[in-house]
Design a protein around this motif. Structure first.
Motif, PDB file in Angstrom:
ATOM      1  N   GLU A  68       4.483  -0.468   3.876  1.00  0.00           N
ATOM      2  CA  GLU A  68       3.291  -1.292   4.089  1.00  0.00           C
ATOM      3  C   GLU A  68       3.283  -2.412   3.048  1.00  0.00           C
ATOM      4  O   GLU A  68       2.711  -2.252   1.981  1.00  0.00           O
ATOM      5  N   PRO A  83      -7.577   6.958   6.266  1.00  0.00           N
ATOM      6  CA  PRO A  83      -7.426   5.539   6.612  1.00  0.00           C
ATOM      7  C   PRO A  83      -7.036   5.288   8.067  1.00  0.00           C
ATOM      8  O   PRO A  83      -7.611   4.411   8.726  1.00  0.00           O
ATOM      9  N   MET A 126      -1.925   0.840   8.864  1.00  0.00           N
ATOM     10  CA  MET A 126      -3.207   1.510   9.077  1.00  0.00           C
ATOM     11  C   MET A 126      -3.911   1.002  10.335  1.00  0.00           C
ATOM     12  O   MET A 126      -4.335   1.778  11.192  1.00  0.00           O
ATOM     13  N   LYS A 176      -6.900   4.524  -0.172  1.00  0.00           N
ATOM     14  CA  LYS A 176      -5.677   3.728  -0.210  1.00  0.00           C
ATOM     15  C   LYS A 176      -5.591   2.987  -1.550  1.00  0.00           C
ATOM     16  O   LYS A 176      -6.572   2.408  -1.998  1.00  0.00           O
ATOM     17  N   TYR A 206      -3.045  -4.211   5.504  1.00  0.00           N
ATOM     18  CA  TYR A 206      -3.592  -3.172   6.384  1.00  0.00           C
ATOM     19  C   TYR A 206      -3.112  -3.312   7.831  1.00  0.00           C
ATOM     20  O   TYR A 206      -3.139  -2.347   8.588  1.00  0.00           O
ATOM     21  N   PRO A 248     -10.899  -4.207   6.954  1.00  0.00           N
ATOM     22  CA  PRO A 248     -10.345  -2.959   6.437  1.00  0.00           C
ATOM     23  C   PRO A 248     -10.513  -2.781   4.933  1.00  0.00           C
ATOM     24  O   PRO A 248     -10.156  -1.725   4.392  1.00  0.00           O
ATOM     25  N   CYS A 269       1.350   5.077   1.382  1.00  0.00           N
ATOM     26  CA  CYS A 269       0.904   5.807   2.566  1.00  0.00           C
ATOM     27  C   CYS A 269       1.092   7.311   2.378  1.00  0.00           C
ATOM     28  O   CYS A 269       2.027   7.754   1.713  1.00  0.00           O
ATOM     29  N   LEU A 305       0.852  -1.182   0.000  1.00  0.00           N
ATOM     30  CA  LEU A 305       0.000   0.000   0.000  1.00  0.00           C
ATOM     31  C   LEU A 305       0.892   1.238   0.000  1.00  0.00           C
ATOM     32  O   LEU A 305       1.994   1.219   0.543  1.00  0.00           O
ATOM     33  N   THR A 354      -9.642   0.215   0.481  1.00  0.00           N
ATOM     34  CA  THR A 354      -9.018   0.106  -0.841  1.00  0.00           C
ATOM     35  C   THR A 354      -9.935   0.726  -1.882  1.00  0.00           C
ATOM     36  O   THR A 354     -10.966   0.160  -2.242  1.00  0.00           O
TER      37      THR A 354
END
Length: 359
Positions: free
Chosen positions: A68, A185, A159, A353, A155, A324, A46, A44, A328
């Motif tokens: 992440e 997020p 997050m 995200k 996640y 979570p 950030c 991910l 996305t």
């Protein structure tokens, strides 16, 4: 599965210098005896990466971004026990050494020095790359249960870990009132965390319609739009003029930090998880601080790292306590990561995200 055919170079997404990013081919690191190399499968992007590129932590030259990510162990150091090459693993954004004085004192996220547990894309290359290096692998690798997807577990790495820390640090009494300022997020996960920890009233403060809707879905009882009303006044009204027991700052801005101090009752806790990336000082509203004597605790923190925390966060996914995946909003292949980063910078197109997948 052995890492004997490790590639000589890998593709990485880097901060070339302040204000500039791009793809770069780099030699792959070799793990030391206590470390590991992980082949990235999902990651991910950030907002912290955006702050870093803007210069929030100073100049970095050709540093790989990202913190992440999940993947598969490609190569293990000889001293690392309990794992095998080929295992699916998650690695927290924070990777302490667990041996220095700050770690031994219990402040693992401040490993060696302030913010020193945050190694990826700060003091070493991050994991927006085809492969990434993990220090102190024994303590920082967490095996992913077969029932969980890479996207879910990504996640956990930041997050969920950071958002839940915001709630953990907020000292929420069972049945107490909590205000979470900003529903990005991390703020949304702080809202989930407050609910999980037993808050009786969760108040979210947000202006973006999509995020206001998600705040309700993630457990906020009331959502206040600061463009429609003064959130501090509204919070005082909702709590009989007393203020909340706990407030969580999840943006990293002067205005929201001040509002937290103003909205929190005496004896309450202001938990700051926002990244204050600009300016030299964060100012305090003097009177609402009780001119220095208001019995208000301000707690700061960087999310704890390590495998034990990752296992607990993954358990919440396994038992369905947290989902979570609504975070996305966009999906990209690694070859298009620069576009994902640009959308995180502008927050255009309803970006929350972006999931980055690696082939």
């Amino acid at each position: 599965r052995k890492g004997t055919h490790m590639p000589q170079t890998i593709n990485t997404f880097v901060m070339k210098k302040i204000g500039s990013v791009g793809m770069m081919e780099k030699p792959i690191a070799d793990p030391g005896p206590n470390d590991a190399i992980v082949k990235t499968t999902a990651a991910l992007v950030c907002t912290s990466d955006v702050h870093t590129v803007r210069g929030a932590i100073g100049e970095r030259t050709n540093m790989t971004l990202g913190h992440e990510a999940v993947g598969v162990i490609y190569k293990l150091g000889g001293a690392v026990k309990g794992f095998r090459e080929g295992d699916r693993v998650a690695v927290n954004a924070i990777t302490p050494c667990y041996q220095c004085e700050n770690c031994l004192r219990g402040y693992t996220s401040q490993c060696t020095e302030m913010l020193g547990g945050w190694k990826f894309a700060n003091v070493k290359d991050g994991n927006l790359a085809e492969y990434f290096h993990v220090n102190s692998a024994q303590a920082n690798l967490a095996t992913i249960p077969p029932s969980l997807t890479d996207e879910q577990v990504a996640y956990c790495t930041d997050m969920m870990s950071t958002g839940f820390m915001g709630a953990e640090h907020a000292n929420i009494p069972v049945g107490g009132a909590v205000a979470v300022f900003a529903q990005g997020p991390v703020g949304l996960m702080a809202t989930v965390g407050a609910r999980l920890l037993g808050a009786g009233l969760v108040i979210a403060v947000e202006v973006v319609p999509q995020r206001k809707k998600l705040a309700k879905e993630f457990g906020a009882d009331v959502v206040l739009d600061f463009k429609e009303q003064d959130p501090v006044r509204a919070i005082l009204d909702l709590t009989g003029g007393q203020g909340v027991d706990s407030s969580i700052e999840a943006l990293g801005a002067q205005e929201t930090f001040e509002a937290c101090v103003k909205a929190t009752r005496p004896g309450g806790t202001i938990s700051n998880i926002g990244y204050h990336g600009e300016g030299d000082y964060v100012q305090m509203p003097r009177k609402e601080w009780g001119v220095g004597m208001g019995d208000k605790v301000i707690r700061t923190g960087l999310c704890p790292g390590g495998a034990e925390r990752m296992k607990r966060l993954m358990r919440l996914l396994e038992t369905g306590r947290v989902n979570p995946l609504p975070l996305t909003t966009h999906r990209f292949s690694f070859s298009d990561v620069e576009q994902a980063f640009d959308l995180m910078r502008t927050k255009a197109d309803g970006m929350l995200k972006p999931l980055i997948t690696f082939t």
